[in-house]
Design an enzyme around this catalytic site. Structure first.
Site, PDB file in Angstrom:
ATOM      1  N   ASP A   1      -1.447   8.206   5.380  1.00 20.26           N
ATOM      2  CA  ASP A   1      -2.250   8.075   4.542  1.00 20.26           C
ATOM      3  C   ASP A   1      -2.975   6.518   4.467  1.00 20.26           C
ATOM      4  OD1 ASP A   1      -2.727   9.949   2.351  1.00 20.26           O
ATOM      5  OD2 ASP A   1      -0.883   9.453   1.298  1.00 20.26           O
TER       6      ASP A   1
ATOM      7  N   GLN B   1       2.330  12.511  -2.311  1.00 20.92           N
ATOM      8  CA  GLN B   1       0.945  12.764  -3.192  1.00 20.92           C
ATOM      9  C   GLN B   1       1.170  11.922  -4.266  1.00 20.92           C
ATOM     10  OE1 GLN B   1      -1.146  14.849  -1.943  1.00 20.92           O
ATOM     11  NE2 GLN B   1      -2.541  14.400  -3.698  1.00 20.92           N
TER      12      GLN B   1
ATOM     13  N   LYS C   1      -3.430  20.914   2.362  1.00 20.71           N
ATOM     14  CA  LYS C   1      -2.928  20.258   3.345  1.00 20.71           C
ATOM     15  C   LYS C   1      -1.717  20.948   4.314  1.00 20.71           C
ATOM     16  CE  LYS C   1      -3.588  15.748   0.869  1.00 20.71           C
ATOM     17  NZ  LYS C   1      -3.183  14.812   0.066  1.00 20.71           N
TER      18      LYS C   1
END
Ligand code: GUN
Length: 282
Positions: A120, A97, A53
């Site tokens: 997200d 995460q 990422k």
């Protein structure tokens, strides 16, 4: 029949090219999109994902701030950090995460992220918006799959889409996206009885179970579009949830692993980050 390959790597490359151009224009106007990524602990897969990422942001010209914490961080400390990022004007997207260590509530952490920075698409408000068909952030993996279907001009309305896997990250949002495009949607999971009976009805089959080579030729209707979300690390390498060699003989379209869905996930994260930036800047 031998299936046409859906080349996620190529679609991701083209999409990232467009994103990079857009970031260049935003920067010329004095605005740099910024993404904060929080990594807790030392989960090897998470470390790899976060590094990817970070690299993707760098290549696109997006500012990225990776914040690493030991697994001993308390829930309160993590929530406080998210609060600071919610108020930080240089940060437009926040991603924590997953998975998190067991002493930290993933629900509380996700709900602490400002909805407008939830790139997200995991916040319950974004989840709700997706279900009712309102604009909002959509989880990156299913969003990437929709882009692939669109790029390949695969019709969705009226088709029977079967999703194997009911996670909040992939299965459930995938069902909403396909339903919003007028597919007839069935979700299967570990308690489904006679799974093959159902998958064999699929015009579009999405496998997101996390079990290597789980879907074999016998479970696929000839001519089906097969999307493989699996990323299973075996000693012989990366394999999907679909037995690719077998299934490519019967499917009309199929995504490979690696090089299918995977490259699209991070691409959609970049896309969500620039959208968040634009919306926050008004
Ligand atoms: N862990 C596995 N996939 C994801 C993802 O898409 N986002 C986050 N935050 N964590 C994950």
């Amino acid at each position: 029949m031998v299936a046409t390959l859906i080349d996620g790597k190529a679609i991701a490359k083209a999409t990232r090219g467009r994103i990079k151009e857009e970031v260049t224009q935003m920067k010329a106007a004095g605005i740099t999109p910024g993404l904060a990524v929080i990594l807790v602990g030392e989960n090897p897969a998470s470390i790899t994902y976060v590094r990817s990422k970070e690299r993707a942001c760098e290549q696109a010209g997006i500012y990225s701030r990776v914040i690493r914490h030991p697994a001993t961080i308390t829930e309160a400390e993590l929530l406080q950090e998210i609060q600071q990022l919610n108020e930080d004007p240089s940060i437009h997207g926040i991603l924590v995460q997953l998975p998190l260590p067991p002493h930290i509530s993933e629900d509380l952490v996700i709900e602490a992220i400002r909805v407008e920075k939830d790139v997200d698409g995991f916040h319950p408000i974004n989840t709700g918006n997706l279900v009712v068909g309102k604009p909002g952030f959509v989880p990156c993996t299913p969003a990437g799959i929709m882009v692939m279907l669109e790029e390949m001009k695969i019709p969705i309305a009226g088709k029977h889409a079967v999703i194997v896997g009911r996670s909040n990250i992939v299965g459930k949002p995938m069902a909403s996206l396909l339903l919003n495009q007028n597919a007839t949607v069935t979700i299967c999971h570990s308690k489904t009885v006679e799974l093959g009976e159902i998958t064999r009805q699929a015009d579009i089959l999405v496998a997101a179970v996390g079990k290597p080579n789980f879907i074999s030729k016998a479970e696929v209707k000839p001519g089906a579009v097969v999307i493989d979300v699996g990323i299973n690390r075996l000693p012989e390498g990366l394999v999907g949830d679909v037995n690719f060699e077998e299934v490519k003989e019967v499917a009309s379209y199929i995504t490979p692993v690696p090089g299918g869905v995977g490259p699209m996930t991070i691409t959609m994260l970049l896309e969500n980050t620039i959208q968040a930036c634009k919306q926050l800047q008004g």
